[in-house]
Design a protein around this motif. Structure first.
Motif, mmCIF file in Angstrom:
data_model
loop_
_atom_site.group_PDB
_atom_site.id
_atom_site.type_symbol
_atom_site.label_atom_id
_atom_site.label_comp_id
_atom_site.label_asym_id
_atom_site.label_seq_id
_atom_site.Cartn_x
_atom_site.Cartn_y
_atom_site.Cartn_z
ATOM 1 N N TYR A 49 1.363 3.038 1.622
ATOM 2 C CA TYR A 49 1.176 1.953 0.673
ATOM 3 C C TYR A 49 0.869 0.660 1.415
ATOM 4 O O TYR A 49 1.318 0.452 2.544
ATOM 5 C CB TYR A 49 2.445 1.728 -0.157
ATOM 6 N N VAL A 151 -0.015 2.724 -7.893
ATOM 7 C CA VAL A 151 0.504 1.360 -7.814
ATOM 8 C C VAL A 151 1.936 1.318 -8.343
ATOM 9 O O VAL A 151 2.261 2.008 -9.313
ATOM 10 C CB VAL A 151 -0.376 0.379 -8.634
ATOM 11 N N MET A 169 0.312 -0.686 -3.228
ATOM 12 C CA MET A 169 -0.871 0.056 -3.658
ATOM 13 C C MET A 169 -1.200 1.126 -2.626
ATOM 14 O O MET A 169 -1.198 0.856 -1.421
ATOM 15 C CB MET A 169 -2.071 -0.886 -3.815
ATOM 16 N N HIS A 171 -2.990 3.200 -0.055
ATOM 17 C CA HIS A 171 -4.136 2.890 0.808
ATOM 18 C C HIS A 171 -5.282 3.869 0.586
ATOM 19 O O HIS A 171 -6.422 3.604 0.962
ATOM 20 C CB HIS A 171 -3.701 2.922 2.277
ATOM 21 N N LEU A 179 -7.012 -4.652 -3.046
ATOM 22 C CA LEU A 179 -5.747 -5.145 -3.573
ATOM 23 C C LEU A 179 -5.886 -6.589 -4.031
ATOM 24 O O LEU A 179 -5.410 -6.966 -5.113
ATOM 25 C CB LEU A 179 -4.658 -5.034 -2.501
#
Length: 451
Positions: A49, A151, A169, A171, A179
């Motif tokens: 993330y 998310v 979020m 990757h 983002l």
């Protein structure tokens, strides 16, 4: 209601989860968009993330109550997810996902109350584990196999009346630019009340649709290794004001004898951090070793037909700057090499070409993963809109990535919230960090209250 008691600095802090729900898109995703295939570039990224924290002070000019602010955030998120439909879906499998099932299952949205002051957390680095409580279900960086959410959001209400918005979020769905684009859209919908407002429409996301392919999976180096096997390095925060960065730019131009024109703040700061770290490693070991700077470059404006900055996905390429001799350790020499390599990125014809270039670069450099302390990774988030995100109660007083050390040397750069300078999170082996943080030249450009 779950209550978590935490001890920090010999003082008890009460952190209380007050709600845990799922925010779904305000309109259902059309059936022809239910499958969003990840690109070859997406699949080169680790299953991790991107963890961002936004800190908002209690604005006396804002008449909204805490409850009303939460309502605004939820409603506008729901509206924004209608256009950012993959963000409300689920990764197909947690192990080797190749697409997102855009099933409108929604975004995890947690609210928490914290009895501490906002500034208690504002200047923490990722190594401080108490930052984890500010993220939904404690997920900060690595994606546990059981989690397939794209998310996750947690809104933290501090005792001072301030807010901390923590968003993670995946990757796999996008990079730092993606983002920033999503957050800009969400904040604008919150501020103007509609996704159709003329100020919001230019922020509409741009998606590129790819054919399904199961053969393009290429694991990112070290991206999936057991976190228990990773050595934890030291993480420190340093602040460099624009006036000092201007001095550094002038020094670089002078030392280069006019061969370098208009170096950017990021170029000179990255070069100084890198050369300082290389010298610290040499001081500790007593000998110079060849080193390598890996730098992520946003490629959206490098295409022949430029991609909008609102394009969602991973459109970055990895630049490698070698330092093979002590004569290469001057700041100006590293800046010159960065500029030279940036020019080589121009003229990308297609996403496929960028993916092939990126994969071939990883193959050429995979042996460098074994260099360990000789490799330094830099990611710059400067120029992205994080410090300008206004949901209706003003811009954030601070923004940071909850960057936890991954056993790699590296630097993460972000614009200061007030626009005056760059904040650098530096991750180095502790013994090298002790030398680095006492380097007189680096400190001469650094704000005195950096930690």
């Amino acid at each position: 209601m779950m209550i978590v008691n935490l001890l920090r600095s010999a003082r008890r802090q009460l952190h209380t989860i007050i709600s845990h729900e799922t925010i779904k898109p305000s309109s259902p995703t059309p059936s022809h968009l239910h499958t969003y295939n990840l690109s070859e570039l997406d699949l080169l990224n680790p299953k991790a993330y991107i963890p961002l924290l936004l800190f908002y002070p209690n604005n006396p000019n804002c008449t909204l109550t805490t409850h009303q602010k939460s309502t605004v955030l939820k409603k506008s998120l729901s509206q924004s997810l209608t256009q950012h439909y993959p963000f409300a879906g689920r990764l197909f499998t947690p192990t080797t996902p190749s697409y997102i099932d855009c099933n409108d299952q929604g975004v995890v949205f947690v609210e928490a109350r914290n009895d501490s002051q906002l500034d208690t957390f504002q200047h923490m680095t990722g190594q401080d584990e108490t930052l984890g409580q500010l993220f939904a279900d404690g997920v900060v960086h690595y994606m546990p196999p059981s989690i397939t959410n794209v998310v996750r959001v947690q809104v933290n209400h501090f005792s001072c009346g301030g807010l901390g918005v923590a968003l993670s979020m995946s990757h796999l769905v996008g990079d730092a630019c993606s983002l920033g684009s999503f957050l800009s859209h969400w904040a604008s919908v919150a501020r103007y009340g509609s996704s159709d407002h003329r100020q919001v429409l230019p922020m509409k996301p741009h998606f590129i649709h790819y054919p399904r392919s199961e053969s393009i999976r290429a694991p990112a180096p070290n991206g999936d290794r057991d976190i228990n096997q990773i050595r934890i390095f030291g993480v420190r925060r340093f602040v460099f004001r624009n006036s000092k960065l201007s001095e550094l730019k002038n020094k670089v131009v002078f030392e280069a004898g006019g061969s370098i024109n208009n170096p950017t703040r990021v170029e000179v700061l990255t070069s100084m951090l890198y050369t300082t770290a290389v010298k610290a490693a040499a001081t500790k070991s007593g000998t110079f070793k060849p080193s390598y700077l890996f730098f992520m470059v946003n490629m959206r404006d490098k295409f022949v037909e430029k991609l909008p900055q609102t394009t969602i996905g991973n459109f970055v390429s990895l630049m490698m700057v070698p330092t093979r001799h002590t004569s290469d350790t001057s700041i100006s020499s590293v800046v010159a090499e960065i500029k030279k390599q940036k020019l080589e990125f121009e003229g990308i014809q297609s996403v496929q070409q960028l993916a092939e270039n990126t994969k071939s670069s990883k193959v050429r450099n995979q042996d460098l993963e074994n260099i360990g302390e000789g490799s330094y990774y830099c990611s710059s988030l400067c120029g992205f809109p994080y410090s300008k995100l206004d949901f209706g109660w003003g811009k954030p007083m601070g923004t940071t990535l909850a960057t936890k050390s991954t056993g790699k040397n590296g630097f993460v750069l972000m614009d200061k919230a007030d626009g005056d300078g760059i904040e650098a999170l530096v991750m180095l082996e502790e013994e090298h960090m002790k030398i680095f943080e006492n380097d007189k030249e680096m400190l001469s450009y650094c704000q005195s209250d950096s930690i």
